[in-house]
Motif scaffolding. Structure first.
Motif, PDB file in Angstrom:
ATOM      1  N   LYS A  25      11.708  -0.516 -12.942  1.00  0.00           N
ATOM      2  CA  LYS A  25      10.097  -0.864 -12.708  1.00  0.00           C
ATOM      3  C   LYS A  25       9.815   0.522 -12.093  1.00  0.00           C
ATOM      4  N   GLU A  26       8.578   0.975 -12.785  1.00  0.00           N
ATOM      5  CA  GLU A  26       7.869   2.077 -12.645  1.00  0.00           C
ATOM      6  C   GLU A  26       6.417   1.666 -12.814  1.00  0.00           C
ATOM      7  N   LYS A  27       5.467   2.506 -11.885  1.00  0.00           N
ATOM      8  CA  LYS A  27       4.125   2.399 -12.049  1.00  0.00           C
ATOM      9  C   LYS A  27       3.458   3.567 -11.520  1.00  0.00           C
ATOM     10  N   VAL A  28       2.622   4.266 -12.129  1.00  0.00           N
ATOM     11  CA  VAL A  28       1.960   5.503 -11.536  1.00  0.00           C
ATOM     12  C   VAL A  28       0.600   5.029 -11.412  1.00  0.00           C
ATOM     13  N   LEU A  29       0.027   5.587 -10.122  1.00  0.00           N
ATOM     14  CA  LEU A  29      -1.346   5.236  -9.593  1.00  0.00           C
ATOM     15  C   LEU A  29      -1.850   6.497  -9.288  1.00  0.00           C
ATOM     16  N   ALA A  30      -3.110   6.441  -9.649  1.00  0.00           N
ATOM     17  CA  ALA A  30      -3.957   7.901  -9.141  1.00  0.00           C
ATOM     18  C   ALA A  30      -4.478   7.460  -7.731  1.00  0.00           C
ATOM     19  N   PHE A  87      12.963   0.760  -3.259  1.00  0.00           N
ATOM     20  CA  PHE A  87      11.969   1.349  -4.138  1.00  0.00           C
ATOM     21  C   PHE A  87      11.602   2.683  -3.622  1.00  0.00           C
ATOM     22  N   PHE A  88      10.951   3.506  -4.142  1.00  0.00           N
ATOM     23  CA  PHE A  88      10.674   4.805  -3.725  1.00  0.00           C
ATOM     24  C   PHE A  88       9.340   5.319  -4.546  1.00  0.00           C
ATOM     25  N   ASP A  89       8.772   6.330  -3.782  1.00  0.00           N
ATOM     26  CA  ASP A  89       7.604   7.083  -4.371  1.00  0.00           C
ATOM     27  C   ASP A  89       8.132   8.153  -5.151  1.00  0.00           C
ATOM     28  N   ASP A  90       8.185   8.219  -6.451  1.00  0.00           N
ATOM     29  CA  ASP A  90       8.872   9.540  -7.156  1.00  0.00           C
ATOM     30  C   ASP A  90       8.165  10.533  -7.215  1.00  0.00           C
ATOM     31  N   PHE A  91       7.073  10.678  -6.654  1.00  0.00           N
ATOM     32  CA  PHE A  91       6.321  11.846  -6.356  1.00  0.00           C
ATOM     33  C   PHE A  91       6.395  12.561  -4.862  1.00  0.00           C
ATOM     34  N   HIS A  92       6.985  11.636  -3.975  1.00  0.00           N
ATOM     35  CA  HIS A  92       7.231  11.976  -2.796  1.00  0.00           C
ATOM     36  C   HIS A  92       8.548  11.740  -2.159  1.00  0.00           C
ATOM     37  N   LEU A  93       9.760  12.353  -2.918  1.00  0.00           N
ATOM     38  CA  LEU A  93      11.011  11.897  -2.658  1.00  0.00           C
ATOM     39  C   LEU A  93      11.630  12.398  -1.142  1.00  0.00           C
ATOM     40  N   LYS A 145      -4.171  10.285  -0.757  1.00  0.00           N
ATOM     41  CA  LYS A 145      -5.127  11.227  -1.385  1.00  0.00           C
ATOM     42  C   LYS A 145      -4.451  11.965  -2.524  1.00  0.00           C
ATOM     43  N   THR A 146      -3.039  11.565  -2.926  1.00  0.00           N
ATOM     44  CA  THR A 146      -2.317  12.173  -4.039  1.00  0.00           C
ATOM     45  C   THR A 146      -1.766  10.912  -4.916  1.00  0.00           C
ATOM     46  N   ALA A 147      -1.374  11.347  -6.029  1.00  0.00           N
ATOM     47  CA  ALA A 147      -0.736  10.300  -7.211  1.00  0.00           C
ATOM     48  C   ALA A 147       0.629   9.657  -6.419  1.00  0.00           C
ATOM     49  N   ALA A 148       0.888   8.667  -6.758  1.00  0.00           N
ATOM     50  CA  ALA A 148       2.008   7.854  -6.517  1.00  0.00           C
ATOM     51  C   ALA A 148       2.577   7.262  -7.459  1.00  0.00           C
ATOM     52  N   GLU A 149       3.736   7.233  -7.478  1.00  0.00           N
ATOM     53  CA  GLU A 149       4.458   6.460  -8.427  1.00  0.00           C
ATOM     54  C   GLU A 149       5.760   5.436  -7.692  1.00  0.00           C
ATOM     55  N   PHE A 150       5.448   4.206  -7.832  1.00  0.00           N
ATOM     56  CA  PHE A 150       6.275   3.167  -7.365  1.00  0.00           C
ATOM     57  C   PHE A 150       7.360   3.104  -8.468  1.00  0.00           C
ATOM     58  N   GLU A 151       8.578   3.303  -7.876  1.00  0.00           N
ATOM     59  CA  GLU A 151       9.673   3.290  -8.940  1.00  0.00           C
ATOM     60  C   GLU A 151      10.929   2.638  -8.187  1.00  0.00           C
ATOM     61  N   SER A 152      11.608   1.713  -8.843  1.00  0.00           N
ATOM     62  CA  SER A 152      12.938   1.177  -8.362  1.00  0.00           C
ATOM     63  C   SER A 152      13.976   1.379  -9.657  1.00  0.00           C
ATOM     64  N   VAL A 153      14.940   2.141  -9.578  1.00  0.00           N
ATOM     65  CA  VAL A 153      15.805   2.008 -10.609  1.00  0.00           C
ATOM     66  C   VAL A 153      16.662   0.723 -10.607  1.00  0.00           C
ATOM     67  N   GLU A 154      16.835  -0.049  -9.471  1.00  0.00           N
ATOM     68  CA  GLU A 154      17.443  -1.158  -9.574  1.00  0.00           C
ATOM     69  C   GLU A 154      16.775  -2.437 -10.338  1.00  0.00           C
ATOM     70  N   LEU A 155      15.470  -2.134 -10.002  1.00  0.00           N
ATOM     71  CA  LEU A 155      14.802  -3.339 -10.721  1.00  0.00           C
ATOM     72  C   LEU A 155      14.059  -2.924 -12.154  1.00  0.00           C
ATOM     73  N   GLU A 172       0.873  -1.086  -0.119  1.00  0.00           N
ATOM     74  CA  GLU A 172      -0.068  -0.059  -0.122  1.00  0.00           C
ATOM     75  C   GLU A 172       0.875   1.293  -0.030  1.00  0.00           C
ATOM     76  N   MET A 173       0.417   2.198  -0.932  1.00  0.00           N
ATOM     77  CA  MET A 173       1.143   3.443  -0.796  1.00  0.00           C
ATOM     78  C   MET A 173       0.034   4.554  -0.494  1.00  0.00           C
ATOM     79  N   ALA A 174       0.819   5.513   0.586  1.00  0.00           N
ATOM     80  CA  ALA A 174      -0.132   6.530   0.938  1.00  0.00           C
ATOM     81  C   ALA A 174       0.446   7.765   1.082  1.00  0.00           C
TER      82      ALA A 174
END
Length: 104
Positions: free
Chosen positions: A64-69, A88-94, A52-62, A24-26
């Motif tokens: 992978k990236e996935k943007v979710l509303a 991994f990190f949330d590219d919208f919440h660095l 309540k905001t957009a999120a982006e699962f991102e992993s440079v090592e893997l 889960e991302m929040a």
């Protein structure tokens, strides 16, 4: 067109057979922030943005990236991993802490 539909259906069926982990991302926070997975095995991570905001699962090592509303769900399939840690990190919440996948 039928061939494409069959290919997509086969891919979806294949992904549903994988060992699956939920994330889960929040608003920049991960639950869980640490995911332990078996090394050498293809896995699927189901991602749900409960924030309540957009999120982006991102992993440079893997690679992978996935943007979710807000409220959206999706997944990523990860090839078999060697033992180790993969951030991994949330590219919208660095400014928020990163998460980690630990392959054992």
């Amino acid at each position: 067109m039928i061939g494409l539909a069959c290919s997509l259906s086969a891919a979806a069926a294949f992904a549903s057979d994988l060992l699956t982990f939920k994330l889960e991302m929040a608003d920049g926070k991960f639950k869980p922030a640490r995911i332990e997975v078996p090394a050498g095995q293809r896995i699927k991570i189901e991602i749900h943005n409960v924030g309540k905001t957009a999120a982006e699962f991102e992993s440079v090592e893997l690679r992978k990236e996935k943007v979710l509303a807000p409220g959206a769900q999706s997944f990523v399939v990860i090839a078999p991993l060697r033992p180790g840690e993969y951030k991994f990190f949330d590219d919208f919440h660095l400014n928020m802490p990163q998460g980690v996948i630990v392959a054992k």
